[in-house]
Design a protein around this motif. Structure first.
Motif, short mmCIF file in Angstrom:
data_model
loop_
_atom_site.label_atom_id
_atom_site.label_comp_id
_atom_site.label_asym_id
_atom_site.label_seq_id
_atom_site.Cartn_x
_atom_site.Cartn_y
_atom_site.Cartn_z
N GLU A 194 0.83 -1.21 0.00
CA GLU A 194 0.00 0.00 0.00
C GLU A 194 0.87 1.26 0.00
O GLU A 194 0.61 2.22 -0.73
CB GLU A 194 -0.92 0.01 1.24
CG GLU A 194 -2.08 -0.97 1.18
CD GLU A 194 -3.12 -0.71 2.29
OE1 GLU A 194 -3.48 -1.69 2.98
OE2 GLU A 194 -3.54 0.45 2.46
N VAL A 195 1.93 1.23 0.78
CA VAL A 195 2.79 2.43 0.89
C VAL A 195 3.63 2.60 -0.37
O VAL A 195 3.73 3.71 -0.91
CB VAL A 195 3.68 2.35 2.15
CG1 VAL A 195 4.58 3.59 2.25
CG2 VAL A 195 2.84 2.19 3.41
N GLU A 201 3.05 6.23 -7.19
CA GLU A 201 2.04 7.08 -7.86
C GLU A 201 2.36 8.56 -7.69
O GLU A 201 2.10 9.37 -8.59
CB GLU A 201 0.64 6.78 -7.31
CG GLU A 201 0.08 5.45 -7.79
CD GLU A 201 -1.24 5.09 -7.11
OE1 GLU A 201 -1.84 4.06 -7.52
OE2 GLU A 201 -1.66 5.82 -6.18
N LYS A 202 2.98 8.92 -6.57
CA LYS A 202 3.28 10.33 -6.31
C LYS A 202 4.66 10.72 -6.82
O LYS A 202 5.13 11.84 -6.60
CB LYS A 202 3.17 10.63 -4.81
CG LYS A 202 1.77 10.37 -4.24
CD LYS A 202 0.73 11.32 -4.81
CE LYS A 202 -0.65 11.09 -4.19
NZ LYS A 202 -1.70 11.93 -4.80
N GLY A 203 5.39 9.77 -7.43
CA GLY A 203 6.67 10.09 -8.08
C GLY A 203 7.87 10.13 -7.17
O GLY A 203 8.90 10.73 -7.51
#
Ligand SMILES: Nc1ncnc2c1ncn2[C@@H]1O[C@H](COP(=O)(O)OS(=O)(=O)O)[C@@H](OP(=O)(O)O)[C@H]1O
Ligand SMILES: Nc1ncnc2c1ncn2[C@@H]1O[C@H](COP(=O)(O)OP(=O)(O)O)[C@@H](O)[C@H]1O
Length: 208
Positions: A194-195, A201-203
């Motif tokens: 999950e982390v 996804e946030k780069g």
């Protein structure tokens, strides 16, 4: 020249190597992953498993664990409210330095008070503060009780134990919430997933 707290006549020394250069060298965007939750909720398990997974993927992180820091930097602090606040303030400042160094800093502390966690968030420029809430029920944490501390707290041998006779203020808008699904706790691998998915996804995990 400036004054900060009790420090007067101080000057900020710029580094010849910048944060962006350090991040480029490490092929990642630095941040602070702040894991909060009750004792026994799985903070250290997630922090260590996450650090290992990131290393395997070629990303450099460092774990700041509340228990560990209380053996050194914070050995002068107890568990009364003001000591917990000072504990979180100090760890927030250290985490900020690690992030400035270009690392993914994983902080793992109960950090029970919302205002303290929010103060750490405010320390981080560019909002690179990722709050992970280990939302596990007290009953599960107490069942686990790997250090026997809940048993001691219930017996009145530890006063002011978080969740028993000391407060825990859950996050109101954390970035990631780790919680049971149909009453089942996700595996350590699923928690890490999950982390890592969020960081990707946030780069934050730029590949070579
Ligand atoms: N009174 C009391 N309340 C809560 N926890 C206690 C207490 N006394 C000792 N311990 C042990 O200290 C660990 C929590 O330290 P932290 O620095 O994370 O706490 S805090 O963020 O300052 O609240 C915590 O470790 P974890 O179980 O890993 O959370 C406990 O093992
Ligand atoms: N996802 C999980 N699934 C099963 N057991 C877990 C999980 N996460 C932690 N545990 C177990 O729960 C206990 C407490 O975990 P720990 O990481 O020490 O919690 P904390 O650091 O929040 O006190 C340990 O015995 C650990 O092995």
């Amino acid at each position: 020249m400036s004054t900060v707290g009790n420090s007067t006549n101080i000057f900020w020394q710029e580094s010849p190597v910048g944060k962006l250069e350090r991040q480029k060298l490490l092929h990642q965007k630095s941040c602070v992953v702040w894991i909060t939750g009750l004792s026994g909720s799985g903070k250290s398990t997630l922090a260590c498993s996450l650090s290992r997974e990131l290393f395997t993927r070629g990303n450099l992180s460092y774990v700041l664990d509340g228990d560990n820091l209380r053996h050194g930097l914070n050995q002068d602090l107890g568990f009364k409210a003001e000591d917990r606040t000072e504990n979180i303030r100090r760890v927030g400042e250290v985490a900020k330095l690690f992030a400035d160094a270009g690392l993914i800093c994983i902080a793992s502390l109960i950090s029970p008070y919302r205002k303290d966690r929010d103060s750490c968030r405010a320390m981080l420029p560019d909002a690179n503060f990722i709050e992970v809430f280990m939302n596990m029920p007290l009953t599960l944490c107490e069942e686990r009780d790997p250090k026997g501390l809940y048993k001691l707290a219930r017996a009145g041998k530890i006063k002011g134990f978080t969740g028993i006779d000391d407060p825990y203020e859950p996050p109101l808008n954390c970035e990631i919430e780790i919680k049971q699904k149909a009453g089942v706790c996700p595996t350590p691998g699923a928690m890490v997933g999950e982390v890592v998915t969020y960081l990707e996804e946030k780069g934050y995990l730029q590949h070579q």
